[in-house]
Design a protein around this motif. Structure first.
Motif, PDB file in Angstrom:
ATOM      1  N   LYS A 230     -46.946  28.947 -61.223  1.00 63.39           N
ATOM      2  CA  LYS A 230     -47.580  28.079 -62.223  1.00 63.39           C
ATOM      3  C   LYS A 230     -46.681  26.871 -62.532  1.00 63.39           C
ATOM      4  O   LYS A 230     -47.143  25.737 -62.541  1.00 63.39           O
ATOM      5  CB  LYS A 230     -47.824  28.902 -63.500  1.00 63.39           C
ATOM      6  N   ILE A 231     -45.399  27.165 -62.753  1.00 61.95           N
ATOM      7  CA  ILE A 231     -44.470  26.062 -63.064  1.00 61.95           C
ATOM      8  C   ILE A 231     -44.390  25.120 -61.871  1.00 61.95           C
ATOM      9  O   ILE A 231     -44.418  23.887 -62.036  1.00 61.95           O
ATOM     10  CB  ILE A 231     -43.086  26.609 -63.461  1.00 61.95           C
ATOM     11  N   SER A 233     -46.653  24.513 -59.565  1.00 60.33           N
ATOM     12  CA  SER A 233     -47.870  23.717 -59.357  1.00 60.33           C
ATOM     13  C   SER A 233     -48.120  22.737 -60.505  1.00 60.33           C
ATOM     14  O   SER A 233     -48.612  21.639 -60.288  1.00 60.33           O
ATOM     15  CB  SER A 233     -49.079  24.633 -59.169  1.00 60.33           C
ATOM     16  N   GLU A 234     -47.745  23.128 -61.730  1.00 60.22           N
ATOM     17  CA  GLU A 234     -48.045  22.251 -62.876  1.00 60.22           C
ATOM     18  C   GLU A 234     -46.951  21.227 -63.155  1.00 60.22           C
ATOM     19  O   GLU A 234     -47.204  20.193 -63.757  1.00 60.22           O
ATOM     20  CB  GLU A 234     -48.283  23.110 -64.134  1.00 60.22           C
ATOM     21  N   HIS A 235     -45.723  21.523 -62.730  1.00 55.40           N
ATOM     22  CA  HIS A 235     -44.602  20.613 -63.014  1.00 55.40           C
ATOM     23  C   HIS A 235     -43.760  20.386 -61.755  1.00 55.40           C
ATOM     24  O   HIS A 235     -42.545  20.619 -61.779  1.00 55.40           O
ATOM     25  CB  HIS A 235     -43.716  21.198 -64.120  1.00 55.40           C
TER      26      HIS A 235
END
Lengths: 337, 248
Positions: A230-231, A233-235
């Protein structure tokens, strides 16, 4: 009894509701404002680059606020990542593979050690080991449940040594059975405790040597930097900045030109270890972390992920039934360097 | 008494495990952080018998350690009640030694005694001995003036009679303390196994922790809870019999 139930059941239900509501709101906090980087172990030479990045402002130069937190025996960076207590962490390959096999949404960003620092110390005047076959009949220390047990069992299997032909001794943090000669080989981290224990034994007039499973054909990846999918892909920008800062710091740490400054910096955090020991630990850490074991040739490739080594680590764990089925670990290796 | 204890434990255990699963599903955590109910069930099937044997091993050490502590506390308590000076010294020593964290002392014990039965027994006894000693000392140094006065005046008060009177008057308190310290004996044994022994359920939990396997730990906790409850029931039953016999 009925009256107790009348009071207890609503109380338990209310407790569940409170926990459920708390848990739902738990991860609502804004991520990556203050990055938490959880190490695998206490501050020591194995986290030299992480300490250096923090102390010498590498993260700040990238515009990141990072808190580097030490690990420990009961700490698990992967669990903290999933729970949102940390954003980046250091974990060993067996932890990563185990976590992936249980559905943990993590990715590997860089591989800090190119060669596993786990080796076995022995006394060459009492225990002769020219080849793995010489392990037969020896008492070998292993931490049952630890990755040294996995490595040793893989090694014995690879060299067709039946486990009944050796004695496996359960080890903890106390080295007394090895000091007293009850155990022939004792598992040890070559770049950390080995220097301290080795010096102590040498000072007592004893000879020491190390048995390296890597030289006996066992490749088992050690510490790596991980984060969540998640980190990543999002950041992606933040992840890139973090890794740029971290790997630049590690390269500086392993550069022989910075040797004395590194010793000073590590000593600020690992104050119980004398500087001369840290100096010796640093030399060994360089051999284990820099590709080709040579800074001039491999310094710029620091953090290189070795997919073949990861596949081999996965195979060892699969063979020993530590994971129920293949996880295709190569799909979780996302080099950011 | 038996079914009530088991029933109470099952409520506590079920509540704890439900909270864990609730957190797991609310946060969508993987089985690596908190195992699924199915995984716990499968793991239980795989390790139940082995863990049961380990818990029995731990319980055996805890019971022996507990019995040793009771005898030691009674003996030292009787000596300690002789004069207020000796009693006070023993009390202070007990308070001080109790203040040391056992995890700091345990490695020294293991270096001296090795990682076998003796170390586990000693640590189990140490953890439950001092609270027991303080209670026993408290009871035995507290005069039961009404009754003792009569025997003292008639010149028939021996130290044995004095101890008997004080124990009789505080039998409920003493049996409660003995039952309560059983849990400490179990905790002490598990701590010892966790730190350095190579047997028992504490050692098994240590291995499961190395493997980050919470499912195994949950199974171990279940068995520890059930067997500790059974041991407590046994002690309460013995206490009940003693009380009945004395009251007769």
């Amino acid at each position: 009894m009925l009256s107790i139930h009348k009071k207890t059941i609503p109380a338990v239900m209310a407790l569940y509701l409170i926990i459920f509501a708390g848990a739902c709101g738990y991860r609502e906090k804004p991520p990556l404002d203050n990055i938490i980087y959880r190490l695998k172990w206490l501050f020591n030479i194995s986290s030299a680059g992480d300490i250096w990045a923090d102390v010498h402002g590498h993260f700040l130069k990238q515009g990141l606020t990072v808190t580097v937190k030490p690990g420990g025996p009961e700490r698990d960076a992967i669990k903290e990542l999933e729970l949102g207590h940390a954003h980046f962490g250091v974990a060993s390959a067996d932890q990563v593979i185990r976590a992936v096999s249980k559905g943990a949404p993590i990715v590997v960003l860089a591989q800090l050690f190119q060669s596993n620092p786990l080796q076995w110390i022995y006394r060459p005047d009492k225990t002769q080991i020219e080849s793995p076959k010489d392990l037969k009949g020896k008492i070998i220390g292993v931490t049952f449940g630890g990755n040294d047990e996995t490595i040793m069992r893989a090694l014995l299997a690879k060299h067709d040594i039946d486990e009944t032909e050796v004695g496996l001794f359960s080890v903890r943090y106390d080295y007394t059975p090895f000091y007293q000669g009850d155990v022939d080989l004792w598992p040890i981290y070559r770049n950390a405790q080995a220097v301290i224990i080795g010096n102590r034994l040498r000072n007592a007039g004893e000879q020491i040597a190390f048995f390296n499973p890597h030289e006996a054909g066992i490749t088992f990846v050690a510490n790596s930097v991980v984060t969540t999918q998640k980190i990543l892909s999002e950041h992606p920008e933040t992840v890139k900045k973090f890794m740029d800062a971290l790997l630049a710091a590690w390269r500086e740490t392993m550069d022989p030109a910075n040797k004395e400054k590194v010793v000073e910096t590590v000593h600020q955090f690992d104050w119980d270890t004398p500087k001369e020991i840290i100096r010796e630990q640093l030399e060994i850490t360089r051999d284990l972390t820099v590709p080709f074991g040579d800074f001039a040739r491999g310094g710029e490739f620091f953090g290189k992920i070795d997919p073949i080594a990861w596949k081999e680590t996965e195979k060892i764990m699969l063979d020993q039934k530590l994971i129920p089925q293949p996880v295709n670990i190569e799909n979780y290796l996302t080099p950011v360097y | 008494m038996l079914h009530r204890r088991i029933y109470q434990f099952l409520i506590v255990y079920a509540t704890g495990i439900c909270i864990l699963f609730l957190i797991k599903f609310a946060l969508n955590l993987s089985d690596y952080v908190i195992p699924s109910p199915k995984e716990v069930w499968i793991t239980a099937g795989q390790v139940f018998i082995r863990y049961l044997v380990n818990v029995m091993d731990t319980l055996a050490v805890a019971v022996i350690g507990h019995i040793l502590s009771i005898f030691m506390a009674t003996l030292v308590g009787i000596i300690g009640r002789l004069t207020s000076g000796v009693g006070s010294l023993i009390k202070i020593a007990a308070f001080n030694i109790q203040a040391y964290p056992i995890v700091a002392v345990a490695p020294i014990i293991f270096i001296l005694l090795g990682d076998g039965l003796a170390s586990r027994l000693l640590i189990a006894s140490m953890i439950c001995y001092f609270p027991l000693l303080l209670s026993v000392l408290g009871v035995l140094t507290e005069p039961v003036s009404d009754i003792e006065h009569f025997y003292r005046m008639t010149g028939r008060l021996t130290w044995q009679l004095e101890v008997k009177i004080r124990v009789f008057e505080n039998i409920t308190k003493l049996t409660t303390v003995v039952s309560g310290s059983a849990t400490l004996a179990m905790v002490g044994t598990i701590v010892a196994e966790f730190i350095a022994a190579d047997a028992g359920i504490g050692y098994t939990i240590r291995i499961a922790l190395y493997q980050s396997d919470l499912a195994k730990i949950l199974v171990a906790l279940f068995l520890i809870g059930i067997w500790t409850s059974l041991y407590l029931v046994c002690l309460e039953w013995i206490g009940h019999l003693i009380q009945k016999k004395w009251q007769r």
